[in-house]
Design a protein around this motif. Structure first.
Motif, PDB file in Angstrom:
ATOM      1  N   PRO A 162      -7.949   0.372   0.007  1.00 53.78           N
ATOM      2  CA  PRO A 162      -6.488   0.203   0.053  1.00 53.78           C
ATOM      3  C   PRO A 162      -5.852   0.564  -1.287  1.00 53.78           C
ATOM      4  O   PRO A 162      -6.379   0.225  -2.349  1.00 53.78           O
ATOM      5  CB  PRO A 162      -6.317  -1.290   0.373  1.00 53.78           C
ATOM      6  N   ASN A 163      -4.733   1.255  -1.223  1.00 49.00           N
ATOM      7  CA  ASN A 163      -4.087   1.713  -2.457  1.00 49.00           C
ATOM      8  C   ASN A 163      -3.693   0.555  -3.368  1.00 49.00           C
ATOM      9  O   ASN A 163      -3.778   0.661  -4.594  1.00 49.00           O
ATOM     10  CB  ASN A 163      -2.847   2.548  -2.113  1.00 49.00           C
ATOM     11  N   LYS A 192     -11.368  12.260  -1.896  1.00 49.05           N
ATOM     12  CA  LYS A 192     -11.236  13.273  -0.843  1.00 49.05           C
ATOM     13  C   LYS A 192      -9.846  13.285  -0.216  1.00 49.05           C
ATOM     14  O   LYS A 192      -9.396  14.310   0.271  1.00 49.05           O
ATOM     15  CB  LYS A 192     -12.288  13.032   0.257  1.00 49.05           C
ATOM     16  N   ASP A 193      -9.165  12.144  -0.215  1.00 52.71           N
ATOM     17  CA  ASP A 193      -7.856  12.096   0.442  1.00 52.71           C
ATOM     18  C   ASP A 193      -7.088  10.893  -0.083  1.00 52.71           C
ATOM     19  O   ASP A 193      -7.682   9.853  -0.418  1.00 52.71           O
ATOM     20  CB  ASP A 193      -8.010  11.983   1.968  1.00 52.71           C
ATOM     21  N   TYR A 205      -4.577   4.341   2.353  1.00 54.69           N
ATOM     22  CA  TYR A 205      -5.899   4.317   1.743  1.00 54.69           C
ATOM     23  C   TYR A 205      -6.113   5.508   0.813  1.00 54.69           C
ATOM     24  O   TYR A 205      -5.528   6.573   0.990  1.00 54.69           O
ATOM     25  CB  TYR A 205      -6.998   4.351   2.822  1.00 54.69           C
ATOM     26  N   THR A 206      -7.004   5.284  -0.153  1.00 56.67           N
ATOM     27  CA  THR A 206      -7.601   6.366  -0.936  1.00 56.67           C
ATOM     28  C   THR A 206      -9.046   6.495  -0.463  1.00 56.67           C
ATOM     29  O   THR A 206      -9.805   5.520  -0.488  1.00 56.67           O
ATOM     30  CB  THR A 206      -7.561   6.066  -2.443  1.00 56.67           C
ATOM     31  N   THR A 207      -9.430   7.677  -0.003  1.00 57.53           N
ATOM     32  CA  THR A 207     -10.752   7.896   0.559  1.00 57.53           C
ATOM     33  C   THR A 207     -11.658   8.510  -0.485  1.00 57.53           C
ATOM     34  O   THR A 207     -11.340   9.539  -1.076  1.00 57.53           O
ATOM     35  CB  THR A 207     -10.669   8.825   1.792  1.00 57.53           C
ATOM     36  N   ASN A 247      -3.734   8.908   1.344  1.00 55.73           N
ATOM     37  CA  ASN A 247      -2.663   8.820   2.332  1.00 55.73           C
ATOM     38  C   ASN A 247      -1.806   7.600   2.037  1.00 55.73           C
ATOM     39  O   ASN A 247      -1.905   6.994   0.965  1.00 55.73           O
ATOM     40  CB  ASN A 247      -3.235   8.795   3.754  1.00 55.73           C
ATOM     41  N   GLU A 265     -15.675   9.866  -1.333  1.00 53.19           N
ATOM     42  CA  GLU A 265     -16.917  10.358  -0.747  1.00 53.19           C
ATOM     43  C   GLU A 265     -18.051  10.071  -1.719  1.00 53.19           C
ATOM     44  O   GLU A 265     -18.000  10.456  -2.892  1.00 53.19           O
ATOM     45  CB  GLU A 265     -16.829  11.860  -0.482  1.00 53.19           C
ATOM     46  N   ASN A 280       0.824  -1.207   0.000  1.00 56.92           N
ATOM     47  CA  ASN A 280       0.000   0.000   0.000  1.00 56.92           C
ATOM     48  C   ASN A 280       0.860   1.260   0.000  1.00 56.92           C
ATOM     49  O   ASN A 280       0.532   2.245  -0.668  1.00 56.92           O
ATOM     50  CB  ASN A 280      -0.937   0.008   1.218  1.00 56.92           C
ATOM     51  N   GLN A 303     -13.011   3.903   2.240  1.00 60.78           N
ATOM     52  CA  GLN A 303     -11.550   3.816   2.298  1.00 60.78           C
ATOM     53  C   GLN A 303     -11.105   2.563   1.550  1.00 60.78           C
ATOM     54  O   GLN A 303     -11.371   1.445   1.979  1.00 60.78           O
ATOM     55  CB  GLN A 303     -11.060   3.789   3.746  1.00 60.78           C
ATOM     56  N   LEU A 318     -18.148   7.787   3.456  1.00 63.95           N
ATOM     57  CA  LEU A 318     -16.740   7.764   3.067  1.00 63.95           C
ATOM     58  C   LEU A 318     -16.305   6.320   2.879  1.00 63.95           C
ATOM     59  O   LEU A 318     -16.539   5.471   3.742  1.00 63.95           O
ATOM     60  CB  LEU A 318     -15.854   8.442   4.116  1.00 63.95           C
TER      61      LEU A 318
END
Length: 208
Positions: free
Chosen positions: A173-174, A150-151, A156-158, A153, A160, A115, A171, A169
């Motif tokens: 996993p990348n 939305k995000d 995770y890719t979040t 990190n 919406e 990830n 989440q 939301l």
């Protein structure tokens, strides 16, 4: 050259030889520390340029700088121990032991590391960006998770989805994103979402 150094050293007084046995290793250790400091600064500058060029977020660069710094510290520490008289066999045994533990930890944390690596790819290659609407599909024909990014990190890719009380939301996993088909609508706004049918494809846009 070595024979010349030995020749001149044999002609020095005994008290100078004793000091040389301290000064020479001390100078070598100081040189190792200086080179490690310069190498750390060089890599720090290179990572800073990489961050500015690709616009990488700080939460990705901080652990990356930490990994590079600790690798340099470990290598410099091994060299310093060698200059202090620690035998190469002991150093090699310690290194292989740490490497074995690191390999076990690497495979144990493979899902997390994958990830992290995929997060680096997402932030550099940028298959999608913050504010894009994406749909993560199992295949091109089946609907999947859909929403606005939305995000992003390190894990995770979040996304919406929905609005108001229906807002949720997701989440993802990348690593999962790189195993799926991703349908993307760059910068689709709230007004344009009214044109999205049940399949998630805009009526006035061709399928990418």
């Amino acid at each position: 050259m070595i024979e010349l150094i030995r020749h001149y050293r044999s002609r020095l007084p005994d008290w100078v030889k004793d000091w040389l046995d301290v000064i020479v290793p001390g100078a070598q250790i100081a040189l190792i520390v200086l080179l490690a400091w310069a190498l750390n600064g060089l890599f720090k500058h290179a990572l800073h340029r990489l961050e500015r060029h690709y616009g990488l977020p700080l939460k990705l660069m901080v652990p990356l700088r930490g990994i590079v710094r600790w690798i340099i510290i470990l290598a410099a520490g091994l060299l310093v121990l060698g200059r202090l008289g620690v035998s190469g066999e002991v150093l090699w045994t310690a290194f292989t032991g740490f490497a074995a533990v690191g390999a076990v930890a690497f495979f144990a944390a493979w899902s997390v590391l994958s990830n992290l690596f995929c997060a680096l790819l997402i932030m550099t290659v940028q298959p999608f960006r913050l504010g894009d609407d994406i749909e993560v599909l199992d295949t091109a024909e089946k609907p999947g998770a859909r929403g606005r990014v939305k995000d992003i990190n390190l894990l995770y890719t979040t996304l919406e989805e929905g609005e108001g009380e229906q807002r949720r939301l997701l989440q993802i996993p990348n690593a999962l994103i790189f195993q799926r088909v991703v349908r993307r609508w760059p910068g689709v706004g709230a007004a344009a979402k009214s044109n999205l049918p049940a399949t998630g494809i805009p009526m006035d846009r061709p399928v990418p």
